[in-house]
Design an enzyme around this catalytic site. Structure first.
Site, PDB file in Angstrom:
ATOM      1  CB  SER A 129      -0.966  -0.039   1.189  1.00  0.00           C
ATOM      2  OG  SER A 129      -1.934   0.978   1.114  1.00  0.00           O
ATOM      3  CG  ASP A 263      -6.134  -2.881  -4.982  1.00  0.00           C
ATOM      4  OD1 ASP A 263      -6.900  -1.932  -4.715  1.00  0.00           O
ATOM      5  OD2 ASP A 263      -4.944  -2.929  -4.620  1.00  0.00           O
ATOM      6  CG  HIS A 293      -5.634  -1.327  -1.194  1.00  0.00           C
ATOM      7  ND1 HIS A 293      -4.770  -1.115  -2.253  1.00  0.00           N
ATOM      8  CD2 HIS A 293      -5.098  -0.656  -0.142  1.00  0.00           C
ATOM      9  CE1 HIS A 293      -3.775  -0.362  -1.857  1.00  0.00           C
ATOM     10  NE2 HIS A 293      -3.936  -0.066  -0.584  1.00  0.00           N
TER      11      HIS A 293
END
Length: 321
Positions: A129, A263, A293
Site C-alpha cells: 500500500s 483491488d 486492497h
C-alpha cells in the site's frame, strides 16, 4: 544521535528498550535527524544478516511483527533468523514546518536509517500500500542502495478515482477534526473492500439487521483507527498518497509488483503500465483475493509464497555474484 523507546506510539518517547517478540528481539530506537525530524524505528534480527526494510500502509508503524505477523516471524517469509528487518513510523511533520512530508521524504527517512545502521545497502525493500509507494520512491531516489523491491498494491502514482475518494475523506476530517477521522476511515473501507465481499459478509434477509451490522462494523473499525491517528496526521499521510509520483524509468533494480484482481484503489491496468515503464527487470504477480486492497493483510496464503520466491531469488542472485 541515538535514542530509543518503550512506546509503540507514532512519536515514541526517548528511552531505551529491547523487548521480547514472537519473532525475536525487537530493538526500538529513535533517530533525531536535522532535516527529517524525530524518527521512531525498530530492528529485528542479528547484525550480520541481510538487511530488509518492511513498510506498510498509513496506519502501520514500526511494529511490523505485530501488524504483519502472518508474514514477519520465525518460519515465515520475513524471518528474523534469515534477515535483519528494519521498519519505522511514518513521519508526519518536518523541522521545516512550511511543508508536509510526502513519499520522497519517507524514502529519505529510510536512507537516513540505512546510514545510521552502517549498512552498504538493503538486500530488499518490501512495501505494501503506502509502503509500496515509498519502496518504489526509494528505488528511484537511491538506486545504488537497494538490491530488490517488492511492491504490493502500490504504484508510481495515485489514480484520479482513488484521489477523489481520499479528497472527500480529507474534507470530512477538515470539517470535523479528530471526530471525523473515524468517519473518514469507515468511508475508506468501502473502497478497500470489493462490493462482492461486503455483499456476502452483510447479507441478511432482514433489512434492519443488515443496517445494524454495517453500522457496527464501520463504527468499530473507524474508532480503532482513530485511536492511533489524529486529524493532522491523517491529513498529512492521506495527501501524501495523492501527491505521490515518480518516473518509473529511473528504477534500475529488480522489482516484483503484486496486485489483486479485486483491488479498486490500485487497479491491475495501472500495474501493467508500471511494469512496462520500469522495463525488463520488473515482473507482475497477480493474485485472486476477495479482499481487494487489503489482500496483503487478509490473504497471507497468497502473499507468502510470492515473498518467499522473490526473496529466495534475490539471495540466489547474490550468491552467484
Amino acid at each position: 544521535m541515538w535514542l530509543a523507546s518503550k512506546s509503540v506510539s507514532p512519536v515514541p518517547a526517548k528511552t531505551i528498550s529491547a523487548q521480547a517478540s514472537l519473532s525475536g528481539v525487537a530493538h526500538d530506537r529513535v533517530l533525531d535527524h536535522p532535516e527529517l525530524g524525530t524518527i521512531g524505528w525498530r530492528m529485528l534480527g542479528a547484525d550480520h544478516l541481510p538487511l530488509v526494510a518492511v513498510l506498510g500502509g498509513i496506519s502501520a508503524g514500526r511494529d511490523v511483527d505485530s501488524w504483519w505477523a502472518s508474514v514477519v516471524g520465525r518460519g515465515r517469509p520475513l524471518d528474523p533468523e534469515r534477515f535483519r528487518i528494519l521498519s519505522f513510523d511514518w513521519i508526519d511533520r518536518l523541522p521545516d514546518s512550511t511543508r508536509a512530508p510526502g513519499t520522497p521524504e519517507q524514502a529519505d527517512v529510510l536512507e537516513a536509517l540505512r546510514l545510521e545502521c552502517g549498512a552498504d545497502g538493503f538486500h530488499a525493500v518490501v512495501g505494501s500500500s503506502f509502503g509500496a509507494m515509498v519502496a518504489l520512491q526509494y528505488a528511484a531516489r537511491h538506486p545504488d542502495a537497494v538490491g530488490q523491491v517488492v511492491a504490493i498494491s502500490g504504484a508510481h502514482r495515485s489514480t484520479p478515482t482513488a484521489t477523489a475518494h481520499r479528497l472527500l475523506q480529507r474534507r470530512i476530517v477538515t470539517e470535523c477534526g479528530d471526530a471525523g477521522v473515524a468517519l473518514a476511515r469507515a468511508l475508506a473501507l468501502t473502497g478497500y473492500r470489493p462490493e462482492t465481499l461486503l455483499d456476502r459478509q452483510f447479507e441478511h434477509p432482514d433489512a434492519a439487521s443488515r443496517l445494524a451490522d454495517l453500522a457496527s462494523y464501520f463504527e468499530y473499525n473507524g474508532r480503532r483507527f482513530a485511536e492511533r491517528c489524529d486529524a493532522r496526521r491523517y491529513l498529512v499521510l492521506s495527501e501524501a498518497l495523492d501527491l505521490h509520483e515518480l518516473d518509473p524509468t529511473t528504477i534500475r533494480c529488480p522489482v516484483t509488483l503484486v496486485g489483486a484482481e479485486s483491488d479498486r484503489l490500485v487497479p491491475l491496468k495501472q500495474l501493467v503500465e508500471l511494469q512496462r515503464r520500469i522495463g525488463e527487470q520488473a515482473r507482475l504477480e497477480v493474485i485472486e483475493s476477495p479482499f481487494g486492497h487489503d489482500a496483503f493483510l487478509k490473504s497471507p496464503e497468497l502473499i507468502n509464497p510470492l515473498l518467499t520466491r522473490a526473496l529466495r531469488a534475490d539471495e540466489e542472485a547474490c550468491h552467484a555474484c
